[in-house]
Design an enzyme around this catalytic site. Sequence first.
Site, short mmCIF file in Angstrom:
data_model
loop_
_atom_site.label_atom_id
_atom_site.label_comp_id
_atom_site.label_asym_id
_atom_site.label_seq_id
_atom_site.Cartn_x
_atom_site.Cartn_y
_atom_site.Cartn_z
N TYR A 172 2.84 47.72 -5.79
CA TYR A 172 1.51 47.28 -6.21
C TYR A 172 1.60 46.44 -7.48
O TYR A 172 1.01 45.35 -7.58
CB TYR A 172 0.64 48.51 -6.44
CG TYR A 172 -0.82 48.22 -6.68
CD1 TYR A 172 -1.63 47.79 -5.64
CD2 TYR A 172 -1.38 48.40 -7.93
CE1 TYR A 172 -2.97 47.53 -5.84
CE2 TYR A 172 -2.73 48.15 -8.15
CZ TYR A 172 -3.52 47.72 -7.11
OH TYR A 172 -4.85 47.47 -7.31
N SER A 184 -5.16 43.59 -11.21
CA SER A 184 -5.18 44.99 -11.67
C SER A 184 -4.52 45.02 -13.04
O SER A 184 -3.61 44.22 -13.32
CB SER A 184 -4.39 45.87 -10.70
OG SER A 184 -4.02 47.09 -11.35
N1 LIG Z 1 -9.06 51.10 -6.65
C1 LIG Z 1 -8.47 50.77 -7.78
O1 LIG Z 1 -8.07 51.63 -8.59
C2 LIG Z 1 -8.27 49.32 -8.13
C3 LIG Z 1 -7.95 49.01 -9.46
C4 LIG Z 1 -7.73 47.66 -9.79
C5 LIG Z 1 -7.83 46.68 -8.83
N2 LIG Z 1 -8.13 47.04 -7.55
C6 LIG Z 1 -8.17 45.97 -6.56
O2 LIG Z 1 -9.51 45.79 -6.13
C7 LIG Z 1 -9.52 45.38 -4.74
C8 LIG Z 1 -10.39 46.33 -3.94
O3 LIG Z 1 -9.86 47.64 -4.07
P1 LIG Z 1 -10.58 48.93 -3.43
O4 LIG Z 1 -10.08 50.09 -4.20
O5 LIG Z 1 -12.04 48.68 -3.32
O6 LIG Z 1 -9.89 48.93 -1.99
P2 LIG Z 1 -10.40 49.45 -0.56
O7 LIG Z 1 -11.64 50.23 -0.64
O8 LIG Z 1 -9.19 50.09 0.07
O9 LIG Z 1 -10.71 48.08 0.19
C9 LIG Z 1 -9.69 47.25 0.65
C10 LIG Z 1 -10.33 46.10 1.41
O10 LIG Z 1 -9.30 45.21 1.87
C11 LIG Z 1 -9.64 44.87 3.22
N3 LIG Z 1 -8.48 44.47 3.99
C12 LIG Z 1 -7.33 45.16 4.18
N4 LIG Z 1 -6.50 44.46 4.97
C13 LIG Z 1 -7.16 43.31 5.30
C14 LIG Z 1 -6.83 42.18 6.08
N5 LIG Z 1 -5.63 42.05 6.68
N6 LIG Z 1 -7.76 41.18 6.22
C15 LIG Z 1 -8.96 41.29 5.62
N7 LIG Z 1 -9.32 42.32 4.84
C16 LIG Z 1 -8.42 43.33 4.69
C17 LIG Z 1 -10.23 46.16 3.78
O11 LIG Z 1 -11.00 45.86 4.92
P3 LIG Z 1 -10.66 46.32 6.40
O12 LIG Z 1 -9.60 47.38 6.35
O13 LIG Z 1 -11.99 46.80 6.89
O14 LIG Z 1 -10.22 45.04 7.05
C18 LIG Z 1 -11.13 46.55 2.62
O15 LIG Z 1 -12.32 45.81 2.70
C19 LIG Z 1 -8.05 45.34 -4.30
O16 LIG Z 1 -7.54 44.04 -4.43
C20 LIG Z 1 -7.39 46.27 -5.30
O17 LIG Z 1 -6.01 46.02 -5.47
C21 LIG Z 1 -8.38 48.32 -7.18
#
Ligand SMILES: NC(=O)c1ccc[n+]([C@@H]2O[C@H](COP(=O)([O-])OP(=O)(O)OC[C@H]3O[C@@H](n4cnc5c(N)ncnc54)[C@H](OP(=O)(O)O)[C@@H]3O)[C@@H](O)[C@H]2O)c1
Length: 257
Positions: free
Chosen positions: A153, A140
């Site tokens: 985070y 991030s």
């Molecule tokens: N949203 C933002 O603003 C942003 C910005 C920069 C980077 N990111 C990064 O991009 C990535 C995806 O973000 P997102 O916003 O798309 O998040 P999201 O929609 O909340 O998705 C999170 C994912 O992590 C999985 N997960 C959680 N706990 C888990 C576990 N113990 N084992 C396996 N899978 C697990 C969840 O699946 P289940 O709960 O179904 O297992 C889900 O598929 C993250 O690494 C985040 O830090 C996000």
Amino acid sequence: MAEPAFPWKVAWITGASGAICGEIARRLASAGVTVAATARPGGKLDELAASSERIKAFPADVLKPDELKASVAKIDSALGAIDLALLGAGMYVPFDIRNIDLDGFHRTMALNVDGVINGIAAVLPSMLARRHGHIAIMGSLFGYSGWPGNGSYGASKAAVINLAESLKLELQGTGVDVTIINPGFVDTPLNASYDPKKKLYAMSKERCARKIVEKLGRKPYEIAFPPQVEGFLKSVRSLPRAVSFPLIRWFTRKMGA
Ligand SMILES: NC(=O)c1ccc[n+]([C@@H]2O[C@H](COP(=O)([O-])OP(=O)(O)OC[C@H]3O[C@@H](n4cnc5c(N)ncnc54)[C@H](OP(=O)(O)O)[C@@H]3O)[C@@H](O)[C@H]2O)c1
């Protein structure tokens, strides 16, 4: 618009039931890549797998290294060797310095850091043996610089940015490429608790996934966007602390932090 052709036949994506990685999985599948989708078992993962015949679900908990290793072995035998491992499972919790949520901090570090190294440990041996592979880690922009209210985070993402640098240096000449992906704010359930007024240049998951997918096939070391936020945070990081700390305090107070 048709997606570009990619240098991988089989991609393994963790966090595939989530907003950004689910969108990436669909885009890769529609361009002909076979996707092994990992998240904990559940409806969202099943729904993703049902959306394309090129997406197969391999449910696992990234916090359980043995489960991940077993999944990688299953993927290898069912779909073929993994060319791309995109490690995207992640979470965010708010961080209040006057009322520290220790459990939230530990859970964030576990998922965002341990979850990544568990994935690398599961997939790297076979990539090294084949002298071929690509590991991409979801970081991030907030890993570049400490930010008020972002203690859990930001620390977890700084850790994986540093880890990616080590990997990149150590894996040179092995045939295994490394990419760190650092987006800014994306409107997803992950940061729903974040004050919308403070989400600078927030983008949709579709835009975020498109930008990643456009660039990832060239296997750059770093993918970071939007450029305004990337430029600001990188410049701040490179300034002397006597300048950078007041600048960040001024900026975040202006935003109401
Ligand atoms: N949203 C933002 O603003 C942003 C910005 C920069 C980077 N990111 C990064 O991009 C990535 C995806 O973000 P997102 O916003 O798309 O998040 P999201 O929609 O909340 O998705 C999170 C994912 O992590 C999985 N997960 C959680 N706990 C888990 C576990 N113990 N084992 C396996 N899978 C697990 C969840 O699946 P289940 O709960 O179904 O297992 C889900 O598929 C993250 O690494 C985040 O830090 C996000």
